[in-house]
Design an enzyme around this catalytic site. Structure first.
Site, PDB file in Angstrom:
ATOM      1  N   GLU A 186       0.923  -1.325   0.089  1.00 25.67           N
ATOM      2  CA  GLU A 186      -0.083   0.043   0.016  1.00 25.67           C
ATOM      3  C   GLU A 186       0.854   1.233  -0.039  1.00 25.67           C
ATOM      4  OE1 GLU A 186      -2.816  -0.174   3.176  1.00 25.67           O
ATOM      5  OE2 GLU A 186      -3.355  -2.142   2.714  1.00 25.67           O
ATOM      6  N   ASP A 215      -1.340  -0.230  -3.817  1.00 20.58           N
ATOM      7  CA  ASP A 215      -2.498   0.040  -3.732  1.00 20.58           C
ATOM      8  C   ASP A 215      -2.751   1.452  -3.063  1.00 20.58           C
ATOM      9  OD1 ASP A 215      -5.023   0.453  -2.427  1.00 20.58           O
ATOM     10  OD2 ASP A 215      -5.232  -1.677  -1.472  1.00 20.58           O
TER      11      ASP A 215
HETATM   12  C1  LIG Z   1      -5.961  -0.408   1.758  1.00 19.44           C
HETATM   13  C2  LIG Z   1      -7.363  -0.699   1.062  1.00 19.44           C
HETATM   14  N1  LIG Z   1      -7.334  -1.086  -0.188  1.00 19.44           N
HETATM   15  C3  LIG Z   1      -8.580  -1.345  -0.775  1.00 19.44           C
HETATM   16  C4  LIG Z   1      -9.962  -1.242   0.024  1.00 19.44           C
HETATM   17  C5  LIG Z   1     -11.002  -1.463  -0.785  1.00 19.44           C
HETATM   18  O1  LIG Z   1     -11.660  -0.396  -1.162  1.00 19.44           O
HETATM   19  P1  LIG Z   1     -13.123  -0.014  -1.275  1.00 19.44           P
HETATM   20  O2  LIG Z   1     -13.816   0.237  -0.126  1.00 19.44           O
HETATM   21  O3  LIG Z   1     -13.578   0.932  -2.458  1.00 19.44           O
HETATM   22  O4  LIG Z   1     -13.980  -1.507  -1.553  1.00 19.44           O
HETATM   23  C6  LIG Z   1      -9.869  -0.496   1.346  1.00 19.44           C
HETATM   24  C7  LIG Z   1     -11.018  -0.144   2.054  1.00 19.44           C
HETATM   25  O5  LIG Z   1     -11.189  -0.341   3.128  1.00 19.44           O
HETATM   26  C8  LIG Z   1      -8.378  -0.283   1.928  1.00 19.44           C
HETATM   27  O6  LIG Z   1      -8.451   0.305   2.982  1.00 19.44           O
END
Ligand SMILES: Cc1ncc(COP(=O)(O)O)c(C=O)c1O
Length: 397
Positions: A186, A215
Site C-alpha cells: 500500500e 494500492d
Molecule cells: C488499503 C485498502 N485497499 C482497498 C480497499 C477497498 O476499497 P473499497 O472500500 O473501495 O472497496 C480498502 C478499503 O477498506 C483499503 O483500505
C-alpha cells in the site's frame, strides 16, 4: 425415530453453521455489528446515533469531497445526461463517454497510460491479483496489505510470500530466496497511516526484474505533490500497477486500476470482476471525475487537510499523547488490549467524539488501537477539544 422425524428436528447444516458461528463470535465479543448513523445535512463531520450527537473522527472522506457542491452537481448532471445506471457490463454496452472521461482524468493525474474502472476497491484489487497471477507465480506482499489483495492472491493460486512491514532488508531477503515476479504494497497503510518506501521498493523491484503494484487507496488525495498519490510521492519511480479507490479522499465510490495499455487490455479480456458485472454508474464516474479535477486544480483542500493533521499532532505532543509517527490523515493510537481500546472509544463517545476501535483480526494481536482520521472539514476547535478529552481519558485509564 423415523428418517422423516430426524429431518424435522435436526436443523439443516447451513442453519446450524450460521447459528453456531454467530454464537461463538458473540461469546468472544467479535460479532461485528452495524451502527445506523443519522447524517447531518449541514455538517459533514457530524452525525447522531440513537439521538446523541457526535463529531466524526473516523471518516475516510479526507478532503470532504463527498459533500462538495461541484461533485454533487456533477453527479446530478451525470445522471441527467447518461442515466443513473450503466445498464450492462462494460463489454456489452456499459462503457460510455463518462467512464472514458474519468479514465483520462485519472491518467492525467497519475501519469499512467491507461485505466480500468471497477465498482469498488475490493473488487479492483481482487480482480488484478486473480487475473494477473497463476499457480506458477510467487508474489511478495507487505505483511499489512489489505484483505482484498490477500483474497485475490489466494484465488489466483500463486505462492504468497510476505515481508516484514515496510522493511527493505526483509523484502530483499525474500527476493533472493524466492524470486517473486511482483511485490505488492500500500502507499499509505490503512490501519497505521505510515507510508511505504516506494522509491526504494521500486528500485528493488527493478533490480530483481519484478513488478511493483501499489494500492493507493489511502494515498491518493492525501500524499505526494498536490495530494496526487503514489506516483507524485517519490519522484520518478516506476509503478507497474496502481489502484486508486474512489471511496476515500475522492468522497465517492468505485476504483480504478492504472497501468500500461497492455496491462489494461489484458484485464479487459481476463478480469472476471470486470467482464461479468454491471459497469460503474456513469453518474458516479462523472462525480469522481469532478473530484479528481478538484484535486488537480485546487491544492488548497489538501493543504487544509495537512494543517489539520499538523494541528492534531501538535496538540497530542502538548498533551503527552504517544503517536506512532504517522504524518498522514490516519493517526493510530496503539492501546494494546481490545477491551481497553473499546472502553476508551466508549468514553470518547460519551463526550461526543466518534472514533473507530480497531481490534484483531483486522490488526495483529496485542495491537488494538484507536484509528483516528483527520479531514479537511475538521476545525481546529474540534481537534483541540477532542485531544483534550482524549488526554484526560488516557490519563485516567
Ligand atoms: C488499503 C485498502 N485497499 C482497498 C480497499 C477497498 O476499497 P473499497 O472500500 O473501495 O472497496 C480498502 C478499503 O477498506 C483499503 O483500505
Amino acid at each position: 425415530m423415523s428418517d422423516a422425524a430426524v429431518q424435522k428436528t435436526t436443523p439443516p447444516l447451513l442453519q446450524a453453521r450460521v447459528i453456531d458461528t454467530n454464537r461463538a463470535l458473540e461469546e468472544k465479543g467479535l460479532l461485528r455489528k452495524r451502527v445506523k448513523v443519522m447524517l447531518d445535512s449541514e455538517h459533514a463531520n457530524c452525525f447522531e446515533v440513537d439521538d446523541l450527537p457526535y463529531i466524526n473522527f473516523s471518516s475516510n472522506d479526507y478532503l470532504g469531497l463527498s459533500r462538495s457542491t461541484r461533485v454533487i452537481d456533477a453527479l446530478h448532471e451525470g445522471a441527467k445526461a447518461y442515466g443513473v445506471g450503466s445498464v450492462s457490463s462494460p463489454l456489452v454496452v456499459g462503457y460510455n463517454q463518462s467512464h472514458r472521461q474519468l479514465e483520462r482524468t485519472l491518467c492525467q493525474a497519475t501519469g499512467h497510460e491507461a485505466a480500468l474502472l471497477f465498482c469498488s476497491g475490493f473488487s479492483a484489487n481482487n480482480a488484478l491479483m486473480k487475473s494477473l497471477f497463476n499457480d506458477t507465480d510467487t508474489v511478495l506482499a507487505d505483511k499489512l496489505v489489505h484483505a482484498s489483495v490477500i483474497d485475490g492472491l489466494q484465488d489466483s493460486g500463486a505462492v504468497l510470500k510476505r515481508f516484514i512491514h515496510n522493511d527493505l532488508v526483509s523484502a530483499n531477503t525474500q527476493f533472493e530466496h524466492h524470486s517473486p515476479c511482483a511485490l505488492v504494497t500500500e502507499s499509505v497503510f490503512s490501519m497505521d497511516g505510515d507510508i511505504a518506501p516506494l522509491a526504494e521498493l521500486s528500485a528493488l523491484c527493478q533490480q530483481h526484474n519484478a513488478w511493483l503494484i501499489v494500492d493507493d487507496a489511502h494515498g491518493f488525495g492525501v500524499v505526494g505533490e498536490k495530494g496526487l498519490g503514489a506516483t507524485a510521492l517519490a519522484g520518478d519511480i516506476n509503478i507497474d500497477a496502481q489502484i486508486v479507490t474512489f471511496g476515500k479522499a475522492l468522497g465517492g465510490q468505485g476504483a480504478a486500476i492504472l497501468g500500461s495499455h497492455q496491462l489494461i487490455d489484458y484485464l479487459v479480456a481476463n478480469a472476471r470482476h470486470y467482464i461479468y458485472s454491471t459497469a460503474l454508474s456513469p453518474a458516479n464516474a462523472a462525480a469522481v471525475n469532478a473530484a479528481v479535477e478538484i484535486l488537480i486544480e485546487q491544492p488548497s483542500l489538501n493543504q487544509q487537510l495537512q494543517r489539520n493533521i499538523d494541528c492534531f499532532i501538535e496538540a497530542c505532543q502538548t498533551n503527552n499523547i504517544a503517536l506512532t509517527g504517522s504524518i498522514t490523515a490516519i493517526q493510530p493510537i496503539i492501546i494494546g488490549e481490545s477491551t481497553r481500546t473499546l472502553a476508551i472509544a466508549k468514553r470518547l463517545k460519551e463526550h461526543g467524539f466518534w472514533v473507530g476501535a480497531i481490534r484483531p483480526p483486522t490488526v495483529a494481536q496485542g495491537s488494538a488501537r484507536l484509528r483516528i482520521t483527520l479531514t479537511a472539514e475538521h476545525c481546529p476547535e474540534d481537534i483541540h477539544a477532542f485531544v483534550a478529552v482524549l488526554a484526560d481519558i488516557l490519563q485516567d485509564d
